[in-house]
Every structure is written in structure tokens, then in C-alpha cells.
Scaffold this motif. Structure first.
Motif, short mmCIF file in Angstrom:
data_model
loop_
_atom_site.label_atom_id
_atom_site.label_comp_id
_atom_site.label_asym_id
_atom_site.label_seq_id
_atom_site.Cartn_x
_atom_site.Cartn_y
_atom_site.Cartn_z
N VAL A 140 -2.07 9.37 2.97
CA VAL A 140 -2.14 10.94 2.63
C VAL A 140 -3.44 11.67 1.82
CG1 VAL A 140 0.58 10.38 1.64
CG2 VAL A 140 -1.15 10.13 0.58
N LYS A 141 -3.89 10.03 1.41
CA LYS A 141 -5.40 10.78 0.13
C LYS A 141 -6.62 11.41 0.75
CE LYS A 141 -5.82 6.73 -2.01
NZ LYS A 141 -6.01 5.80 -3.40
N ALA A 142 -7.09 10.56 1.94
CA ALA A 142 -8.27 11.16 2.77
C ALA A 142 -7.99 10.23 4.08
CB ALA A 142 -9.54 9.67 2.07
N GLU A 185 -6.55 0.82 -0.96
CA GLU A 185 -7.73 1.93 -1.65
C GLU A 185 -7.55 3.40 -0.61
OE1 GLU A 185 -10.64 2.61 -4.20
OE2 GLU A 185 -8.99 0.90 -4.79
N ASP A 229 2.26 2.03 9.38
CA ASP A 229 2.06 1.89 8.54
C ASP A 229 2.06 0.04 7.95
OD1 ASP A 229 4.22 2.80 9.62
OD2 ASP A 229 5.70 1.91 8.50
N ASP A 279 -1.05 5.23 1.20
CA ASP A 279 -0.07 4.94 2.62
C ASP A 279 -0.50 5.39 3.33
OD1 ASP A 279 2.66 4.48 1.03
OD2 ASP A 279 1.95 5.83 -0.01
N ILE A 280 -1.18 5.12 4.48
CA ILE A 280 -1.49 5.13 6.10
C ILE A 280 -1.12 6.01 6.72
CG2 ILE A 280 -2.98 4.32 7.93
CD1 ILE A 280 -3.46 2.18 6.19
N THR A 281 -0.88 7.33 7.48
CA THR A 281 -0.15 7.95 8.55
C THR A 281 -1.17 8.08 9.65
OG1 THR A 281 -1.17 9.55 7.71
CG2 THR A 281 0.05 9.30 5.95
#
Lengths: 129, 492
Positions: free
Chosen positions: A62-64, A34, A88, A37-39
Motif C-alpha cells: 500500500v506504500k510503494a 519496511e 500477504d 502490507d504487501i498487495t
């Protein structure tokens, strides 16, 4: 969806694995999917206390940006420095390499009250709609 | 088109835009300790500068170029008369440090703007000081804190925030020292009343609500919500981000809201995004005026003379901005309100709501609608149907770039999976709305029949799909000058 059978799960998409007197916690495959891509990942220091249902850290994609909630209460005895350096990993191996914290639970009965894999899968399938 | 070099990379030693005449007064040497022998300024001619920035501006999207349905942001057209008025030298040449007695004109305008905003929203008093929406929220929450502290009611440590809120609401509450309690939404997208009754109590300082909310829906129980919080002794803060939907139709003050901010850069047509700055005035109900930030503006009449002066409200939360807020925005918003008048402002909201419902009515058969009700000025689609073919909200946003329109807001509000939040605003023609509908319906077809067209978009833009993950993980925010500037790349 079929989450690993040996873990317990929360409604906020964290998992707990019991390992003797300690418990390892992380976030679920559904959660990483959900988020996208985790940053960035922020976790508490070793030695700090975490309290069930309170935010223990932050995960950003990148989303939230989202809080990670403590599935159980306890003291942090180890944290995964590798996943902090390479967040990541959470996208690639949420249940194995990307474990987040090892904690000494304050009240092991909290773990029993969490969802089983079947219960969590049903819950997450519902949440996806 | 080629990659545009940085202005520094265009630099050629000795090149310049302006040559000063020989001085006709004696030269004075700067003291040695104030001199340096290297200054990394770009050396460019006037035409280099003009072309560079013109080319950059052409790479931008803007409301002056095409449709910009960025939900929650209200990217409405900014009428050019606003710019003509604010550039009038009688405004443009003022200085904030000059004696207010010599700036009575602009002070009168600001005072009248306070009064007009109060009338439009149903509040008792308005401060123009906050610099934007989140700053207005902080001002409002500090007022709530001061209000409770004044009465010795220090047990109120919690602020309730619905799960559909803008992220700035919980951030503001936390920054002001409160504990944030998240309120769930019910199945129609309203605040869940049962959960509210359960969570509210003697520790509730305030509820921060956005109405219409970020789903583009009017809360059907707003009066009950306000009543429940008031009965528990808390205040109700309204995030006025979506005020564009209700001008001349409903007044938050009449609904019992205690405090609200306005976004002049949304509702009142002042520049937004990179063009800002913003402006986030705050209105309060009767009884809270004394807490407003300092300085506040008032009108004084003595011996038939009217003047406008700054003063410190009795229990003011203090200063929140240098000087007097973003005055240029006040002048633009004042112009917008005066140009429209009361009937015109109501028409703005009616047209904004009509445009959003027209889009929704023409898209709801092809996309999932999270909470399918008659919407206000915006609505939220979900790309869950398209996701089964591997097409995500992000891909749809990228594909829309190929049609020359700005994508909607994606992945917000957080309670909607694969959210696409669409706000057309009132200023679009029917043709413009129809073009967007046609683009979205074509993308829905592509998601079914040739999903790779969408997942590999954009195709017609100068740059294709950007690597946003690397951009986030490997931030590189500063260009460092080298001794040898690169050779400029010519535009093809």
C-alpha cells in the motif's frame, strides 16, 4: 534484529538458502516490514534466466512498488505460485512459506560473497536510521 | 451522515430533470437496428442531481476548504481570476479546428506564455504541448534521444537518476527505451559527486535531476553535477516539479540545464488533483529548439502585420498531444504570471520558502529531520522517533484529518524512513501555519503519552480508518446496474 543463521543476504534485502545444487531466494523480514502490507507480486517464469543485481520482479505494497533484485545469477527451476496468489504471505512468513524462486545458480561462489546473518543485521539496523 | 448512494441508485422510473416541448416538426423513426429497449441511465430530477453532487463535493478535501500541505504537489491556492478569464466566451467558445487566422488572440496568449516561461527559466524556447509533468519528462527525454541519434551517438543507452527522484523519472527513462542507473545521495542530501563521476561515461545519455530535490533541498553542487555530465557528453534534464521555490531567484537555463519541464498545475496555480487537467510545458536551451514537438507556435511579422502560426520544427520529435495541449491551463497560467509580474513571482517563491522554514523551525524539536538543513519550499520529517511507540507516518497522516487539514505526502521520498513530506506553499497565513504546528505538536505528545489515539485515528471524520489493504487486494472498480435500484438512503 536476528535474521536466520543459515541464509545469506544482500544489501537490497533479499535472502538465499542453499539446498544441494539449487538455491531458494526470498525477501527479508526487514524488507516486508519496511514495505508494509504487501498487495501484489510479480515473478519471472520458470526457465527464465536471472542476473545478479538485476531486477527479477516487483513487489507492491500500500506504500510503494519496489524492484526485487537477483541476489545471484541462475536459471529459475520453480516459483512459488501460492505466494503470487496470496502476497500477504510475505508479511507473515518471509523466510519459510513466502519463498519466491528456486534457481540453479550459474556461479555458486556468488553466494559465498553475500552477507552473513550478523553482517546483514548490522547493515539493516544502520539502514533503519 | 449516511453513505451517499450512487446516482444510479437514486433512479426512479419516469423521473426526469427536463421535459421537452412537443416537437413542431414531423417525427422520424430511428432505423430499428439503431434502437434498443433498455438503457441504464439514471432517471433523476434536477434537484436530485444537484443535491447528490453537492453532497459528494462536501465529502472532499480541497485547497478551498483548508490547509493542504501535500509535499511535492504544490497544492497552492488557485486564484479565482484565473477562472474568470478562462471562462470569457472569447476563449471558451473557441474550437481547435477553426482556422488559426480566426483564433489569433489565444495564439498570441500562448506565444507570450512560451516567451514568459522561457524568460523565467532561462531557456531558449518552450513548448506548451505536454499534458502534465510526466508527459513533459517523456517529451524531454525523447528530445535528448533525438539529439544523440542525430549525431550518430547511439552508444548512449543509460540515464542517471538520483535515488531521491520522483518515480516518474526512472519510469520515463525506461519508457523511452533507456537503461536506468540509480545515483546515491550524499549525507547532506545532494547528488553523491564521487558516485556520479564513477557512473557517468560515454554511455550516458542524460542525467534527470530534480532541483530543488524531493527532500526540499537545493543541490549544493549543481554546477559541478552539470559540468561532470556535460564533460561526459550527456545532457542534463531538470524535473521542474519544485520550480515554485526559485522563481525570480535562480534560472535553470543559467545553471547549464539543457531541458526542463514546468508543472503549470503546481508552480503557476492551475487546478491540480481531481480538478486538473495538468499542463507540463518543456523548455530547452539554445541548440535544441529544432527537436521540439510539432506543431510549435511562432510569431511572424510581414509588412507591419503580426500573426501567430503553427509550424513543424526542423528535426521535431513529432506530435505528443492532440490539438494544442491543455489550452485552458495555458490561459490560467498566463493570467497568474500577468497578475503577479516579475517582482510578485519572486515574492511567491520567497514566501513559499519562508513558510516551509517556519514550519520546520517549529517542528524539528519534536520530529526527526532526515537531512536537517535550511530547506527550500518543502521539507521531509521522519516519524522514526514516534515509531518506537508504534506510531507510524501513516498514523500521523490519519490523525491530521481530525484537525481538518489534508495530510502531507507519506513514505516518499523512498530514501527517508517513515517520511512525512510537508509543503505549505506561499498562500497560507501565519495563523494557518500556526494551527498546523499546534496539531503536529499535539500529535507528537499523543504519540508519547497515548499512542492509541493516533494509531486509531481518524476520530472526527465521516469515515474512520479505511481498510486500504483490502481495497488494494480486492479491486472492485465497476458498478453494474441491477434491474431493481436500491432504495436511496436519506441523509440524517
Amino acid at each position: 534484529m536476528s535474521s536466520p543463521q543459515d541464509l545469506r543476504y544482500t544489501r537490497t534485502h533479499e535472502w538465499v538458502r542453499v539446498e544441494g545444487e539449487l538455491a531458494t531466494i526470498g525477501i527479508t523480514d526487514y524488507a516486508q516490514n519496511e514495505l508494509g502490507d504487501i498487495t501484489y507480486l510479480e515473478l519471472p517464469e520458470v526457465g527464465s534466466e536471472i542476473t545478479q543485481n538485476e531486477p527479477l520482479g516487483v513487489v507492491e505494497s500500500v506504500k510503494a512498488a519496489s524492484d526485487i533484485y537477483a541476489p545471484i545469477s541462475g536459471q529459475v527451476v520453480e516459483r512459488n505460485e501460492t505466494v503470487i496468489d496470496s502476497p500477504d504471505l510475505l508479511n507473515r512468513s518471509p523466510y519459510e512459506e513466502a519463498w519466491l524462486l528456486r534457481i540453479r545458480p550459474t556461479d555458486p561462489s556468488q553466494i559465498e560473497a553475500l552477507m552473513s546473518a550478523e553482517e546483514y543485521d548490522a547493515f539493516a539496523t544502520q539502514a533503519a536510521h | 451522515m449516511a453513505v451517499e448512494p450512487l446516482i444510479f441508485e437514486l433512479s426512479k422510473p419516469g423521473r426526469r430533470g427536463i421535459r421537452f416541448p412537443e416537437p413542431d416538426v414531423p417525427e422520424t423513426e430511428l432505423p430499428a437496428e439503431l434502437q434498443r429497449d433498455r438503457l441504464d441511465w439514471p432517471e433523476v430530477s434536477e434537484i436530485d442531481v444537484i443535491r447528490h453532487y453537492t453532497r459528494l463535493s462536501q465529502k472532499n478535501h480541497a485547497i478551498d476548504i483548508n490547509f493542504y500541505p501535500l509535499g511535492s504537489c504544490t497544492m497552492k491556492y488557485n486564484p479565482k481570476i484565473n477562472e474568470a478569464v478562462v471562462r470569457d466566451p472569447r476563449f471558451a467558445n473557441l474550437h481547435p479546428l477553426q482556422d488559426p487566422a480566426t483564433a489569433q488572440g489565444v495564439l498570441q496568449l500562448m506565444y507570450e506564455l512560451q516567451e514568459m516561461l522561457a524568460e523565467i527559466s532561462g531557456f531558449s524556447a518552450v513548448t506548451l504541448q505536454p499534458a502534465a509533468g510526466a508527459h513533459g519528462e517523456l517529451t524531454g527525454v525523447l528530445i535528448a534521444r533525438a539529439y544523440h541519434a542525430e549525431r550518430g551517438d547511439t552508444a548512449r543507452r543509460k540515464i542517471l537518476v538520483p535515488d531521491s527522484a520522483h518515480g516518474t523519472n526512472p519510469a520515463t527513462a525506461a519508457m523511452a527505451g533507456f537503461e536506468v542507473v540509480t545515483l546515491p545521495s550524499d549525507e547532506r542530501g545532494n547528488v553523491d559527486l564521487a558516485a556520479l563521476r564513477q557512473l557517468v561515461g560515454p554511455d550516458t545519455a542524460a542525467l534527470m535531476i530534480t532541483n530543488p530535490n524531493t527532500l526540499g533541498l537545493w543541490d549544493e553542487h549543481i554546477q559541478e553535477v552539470v559540468q561532470i555530465v556535460h564533460e561526459a557528453g550527456g545532457l542534463v534534464y531538470n524535473d521542474g516539479a519544485n520550480f515554485n521555490a526559485i522563481l525570480g531567484i535562480a534560472r535553470p537555463g543559467d545553471l547549464g540545464i539543457d531541458i526542463m519541464h514546468f508543472n503549470l498545475h503546481k508552480t503557476f496555480s492551475t487546478p491540480h488533483g481531481g480538478g486538473g487537467p495538468g499542463s507540463g510545458p518543456v523548455g530547452v536551451r539554445a541548440g535544441l529548439e529544432a527537436y521540439l514537438p510539432s506543431p510549435h507556435l511562432r510569431k511572424v511579422e510581414t509588412d507591419g502585420e503580426t500573426r501567430y502560426e503553427w509550424y513543424e520544427p526542423e528535426r521535431s520529435i513529432g506530435r505528443i498531444h492532440s490539438f494544442y495541449g491543455n489550452v485552458g491551463m495555458h490561459i490560467r497560467a498566463y493570467t497568474y504570471i500577468r497578475m503577479h509580474g516579475a517582482a510578485g513571482l519572486r515574492q511567491v517563491s520567497e514566501d513559499a520558502v519562508l513558510a516551509a522554514n517556519y514550519l520546520l523551525a517549529n517542528l524539528r524539536d519534536r520530529f526527526e529531520v532526515a537531512y536537517d538543513r535550511t530547506c527550500m519550499h518543502e521539507f521531509v520529517l521522519s516519524a522514526t522517533r514516534q515509531k518506537r511507540n508504534g506510531v507510524r507516518a501513516l498514523d500521523i497522516a490519519k490523525r491530521l484529518l481530525d484537525f481538518g487539514v489534508h495530510p502531507p505526502t507519506v513514505y516518499f521520498p523512498l530514501i527517508v524512513s517513515e517520511a512525512l513530506m510537508i509543503e505549505p506553499t506561499e498562500t497560507e497565513s501565519k495563523e494557518s501555519l500556526d494551527n498546523f504546528i499546534a496539531a503536529m505538536r499535539q500529535i507528537a505528545d499523543e504519540a508519547e503519552n497515548s499512542p492509541e489515539v493516533v494509531t486509531s485515528a481518524p476520530h472526527n471524520t465521516e469515515y474512520k480508518r479505511l481498510d486500504e489493504v483490502s481495497a488494494n487486494r480486492n479491486l472492485n472498480l465497476r458498478w453494474r446496474p441491477s434491474q431493481e435500484p436500491k432504495v436511496p438512503v436519506a441523509a440524517d
